[in-house]
Design a protein around this motif. Structure first.
Motif, PDB file in Angstrom:
ATOM      1  N   ALA A 276       1.063   4.085  -2.949  1.00 20.99           N
ATOM      2  CA  ALA A 276       0.757   5.481  -2.625  1.00 20.99           C
ATOM      3  C   ALA A 276       1.823   6.408  -3.179  1.00 20.99           C
ATOM      4  O   ALA A 276       1.519   7.466  -3.749  1.00 20.99           O
ATOM      5  CB  ALA A 276       0.643   5.651  -1.111  1.00 20.99           C
ATOM      6  N   VAL A 277       3.094   6.010  -3.077  1.00 23.25           N
ATOM      7  CA  VAL A 277       4.181   6.838  -3.595  1.00 23.25           C
ATOM      8  C   VAL A 277       4.150   6.888  -5.101  1.00 23.25           C
ATOM      9  O   VAL A 277       4.299   7.945  -5.719  1.00 23.25           O
ATOM     10  CB  VAL A 277       5.542   6.293  -3.101  1.00 23.25           C
ATOM     11  N   ARG A 278       3.925   5.729  -5.739  1.00 20.22           N
ATOM     12  CA  ARG A 278       3.953   5.674  -7.211  1.00 20.22           C
ATOM     13  C   ARG A 278       2.841   6.508  -7.829  1.00 20.22           C
ATOM     14  O   ARG A 278       3.051   7.204  -8.816  1.00 20.22           O
ATOM     15  CB  ARG A 278       3.817   4.225  -7.686  1.00 20.22           C
TER      16      ARG A 278
ATOM     17  N   HIS B  66       0.835  -1.207   0.000  1.00 22.01           N
ATOM     18  CA  HIS B  66       0.000   0.000   0.000  1.00 22.01           C
ATOM     19  C   HIS B  66       0.869   1.257   0.000  1.00 22.01           C
ATOM     20  O   HIS B  66       0.562   2.240  -0.676  1.00 22.01           O
ATOM     21  CB  HIS B  66      -0.926  -0.002   1.224  1.00 22.01           C
ATOM     22  N   ALA B  67       1.937   1.228   0.741  1.00 20.82           N
ATOM     23  CA  ALA B  67       2.808   2.402   0.813  1.00 20.82           C
ATOM     24  C   ALA B  67       3.512   2.649  -0.517  1.00 20.82           C
ATOM     25  O   ALA B  67       3.640   3.791  -0.969  1.00 20.82           O
ATOM     26  CB  ALA B  67       3.845   2.211   1.924  1.00 20.82           C
ATOM     27  N   GLU B  68       3.969   1.572  -1.172  1.00 19.87           N
ATOM     28  CA  GLU B  68       4.639   1.727  -2.467  1.00 19.87           C
ATOM     29  C   GLU B  68       3.667   2.263  -3.521  1.00 19.87           C
ATOM     30  O   GLU B  68       4.026   3.120  -4.332  1.00 19.87           O
ATOM     31  CB  GLU B  68       5.220   0.382  -2.914  1.00 19.87           C
TER      32      GLU B  68
ATOM     33  N   GLY C 289       0.950   8.914  -6.292  1.00 27.26           N
ATOM     34  CA  GLY C 289       0.734  10.239  -5.741  1.00 27.26           C
ATOM     35  C   GLY C 289      -0.525  10.381  -4.911  1.00 27.26           C
ATOM     36  O   GLY C 289      -1.199  11.413  -4.977  1.00 27.26           O
TER      37      GLY C 289
ATOM     38  N   THR D 142      -2.553   9.026  -0.933  1.00 22.09           N
ATOM     39  CA  THR D 142      -2.222   8.639   0.432  1.00 22.09           C
ATOM     40  C   THR D 142      -2.334   7.133   0.604  1.00 22.09           C
ATOM     41  O   THR D 142      -3.080   6.456  -0.119  1.00 22.09           O
ATOM     42  CB  THR D 142      -3.154   9.331   1.439  1.00 22.09           C
ATOM     43  N   ARG D 143      -1.617   6.621   1.596  1.00 22.27           N
ATOM     44  CA  ARG D 143      -1.677   5.190   1.885  1.00 22.27           C
ATOM     45  C   ARG D 143      -3.082   4.803   2.343  1.00 22.27           C
ATOM     46  O   ARG D 143      -3.578   3.713   2.027  1.00 22.27           O
ATOM     47  CB  ARG D 143      -0.662   4.848   2.975  1.00 22.27           C
TER      48      ARG D 143
END
Length: 400
Positions: free
Chosen positions: A38-40, A34-36, A42, A44-45
């Motif tokens: 969210a970063v990819r 989920h965190a990856e 743009g 939020t997690r």
């Protein structure tokens, strides 16, 4: 056989549902946390978690935008008032009395009921089929006239037809400025395709600057929104998105929305009818160029206060796009063919993406964001190729 996945949904202006689906599939099928994710993408997690939870519970429909409409409509006319309006109409008409909306509103007030506006009463009567349309022609004052306030605020485009002396039917593509009626472009062709329209629009943007919006019918050369099989945006749609130009399309079967350019075609064909039919497309284009000069610079236009379109177009500053550029998000499944390629449609053309013969027969998932394509093994989630599509090429090699 390659196909656009059924759960991609129809693209909207913001590409909301396709983007949400790409995020979910990146987590569920490509193994991103989920965190990856969210970063990819743009976001939020927490939003990634919410999308995955909704997708697990409801499937692809779960990631569609939720309606924000109110559950109740306190401003709606109560049923008891609607029924009384209809009863008053029948009663007053039966008595030979005036039964117009204003009269009905007066009677409601006399009875102690809150009276809606006369337009609401009229709408209720129309819905109940209690209004008989007047047989005479509508007065000119009743027509609603739409006109852009500035040049380049809206460009109308359409395709009509004409004939050569040999009896061959050909097409004419034209662009008209809504404010000034300035004829921006008029071209003859055997049959216009999406790339032809993109080429013409690109030339106009170079010469006149990008407009704030465009208005066309729903022909596939202009939009894919009513296409039988949903997929990528057409080339014209992509060009407008890149420049932040708002795209507007008339209602199907309602050419009055594009009334200015439809009326323009009458002027064009009356002018062409007064001349011999051209022998070739080149001859027709020569005529159209002559017409364009006459129409823009020598013909006073009644709706412009007897000014020419050129005078009206150059009299005011030009409008420019105000909308943001719009991204396209899609996901697609395919199988690598015997030559190590898969296909994807971009800007109205089928492109071939090189994957490698080592992956022949492998089912793959393609995640597409504008020109960027990420290809993964549909069984394992392993990313096996990435591409940045070059619109000028058919074959797209892998990005190193």
């Amino acid at each position: 056989m390659s196909r656009d996945i059924d759960d991609a949904g129809e693209l909207n202006d913001a590409g909301v549902k396709p983007k949400n689906l790409v995020i979910v599939r990146a987590v569920r099928e490509q193994g991103l946390s989920h965190a990856e994710a969210a970063v990819r993408f743009g976001v939020t997690r927490q939003w990634v978690h919410a999308l995955v939870t909704r997708y697990d519970a409801e499937g692809p429909d779960g990631v569609a935008p939720r309606s924000r409409a109110p559950r109740t409509r306190p401003g709606a006319t109560p049923a008891v008032i609607r029924d009384r309006i209809i009863a008053l109409r029948v009663e007053l008409t039966g008595n030979g009395a005036d039964a117009g909306p204003a009269t009905i509103a007066w009677h409601l007030e006399q009875e102690g009921h809150p009276a809606p506006s006369t337009s609401t009463i009229r709408r209720i009567l129309h819905t109940a089929a209690l209004v008989t349309p007047a047989p005479h022609k509508r007065p000119r004052s009743s027509y609603i006239r739409f006109e852009a306030d500035l040049p380049n605020e809206c460009w109308q485009a359409d395709i009509t037809h004409w004939y050569l002396s040999t009896g061959v039917r050909v097409e004419i593509l034209d662009f008209l400025d809504d404010h000034s009626r300035y004829l921006l472009a008029i071209r003859a062709g055997t049959a216009f395709t999406g790339p032809n329209v993109v080429e013409t629009m690109t030339d106009l943007i170079t010469g006149y600057g990008p407009p704030m919006s465009t208005l066309t019918d729903n022909g596939l050369v202009f939009t894919t929104r009513l296409a039988r099989f949903k997929g990528a945006r057409g080339g014209f749609e992509k060009l407008l998105a890149v420049h932040g130009i708002t795209q507007k399309n008339g209602r199907p079967g309602h050419p009055q929305t594009q009334g200015k350019i439809e009326r323009f075609h009458q002027t064009l064909k009356r002018w062409l009818t007064a001349r011999p039919l051209p022998d070739t497309l080149t001859d027709l284009q020569t005529l159209l160029t002559e017409f364009q000069s006459w129409y823009n610079t020598a013909r006073p236009h009644r709706s412009l206060g007897r000014r020419t379109p050129e005078q009206a177009y150059t009299a005011l500053p030009k409008a420019s796009p105000t909308g943001p550029t719009r991204s396209e998000w899609r996901s697609r499944t395919d199988r690598v063919d015997q030559h190590g390629k898969v296909t994807v449609r971009y800007a109205g053309k089928l492109r071939h993406l090189g994957i490698g013969k080592a992956h022949t027969g492998t089912p793959v998932l393609l995640l597409i964001h504008d020109r960027d394509v990420s290809v993964s093994n549909a069984n394992t989630g392993e990313i096996i190729a990435e591409h940045t599509i070059d619109p000028a090429r058919d074959y797209q090699p892998k990005r190193r």
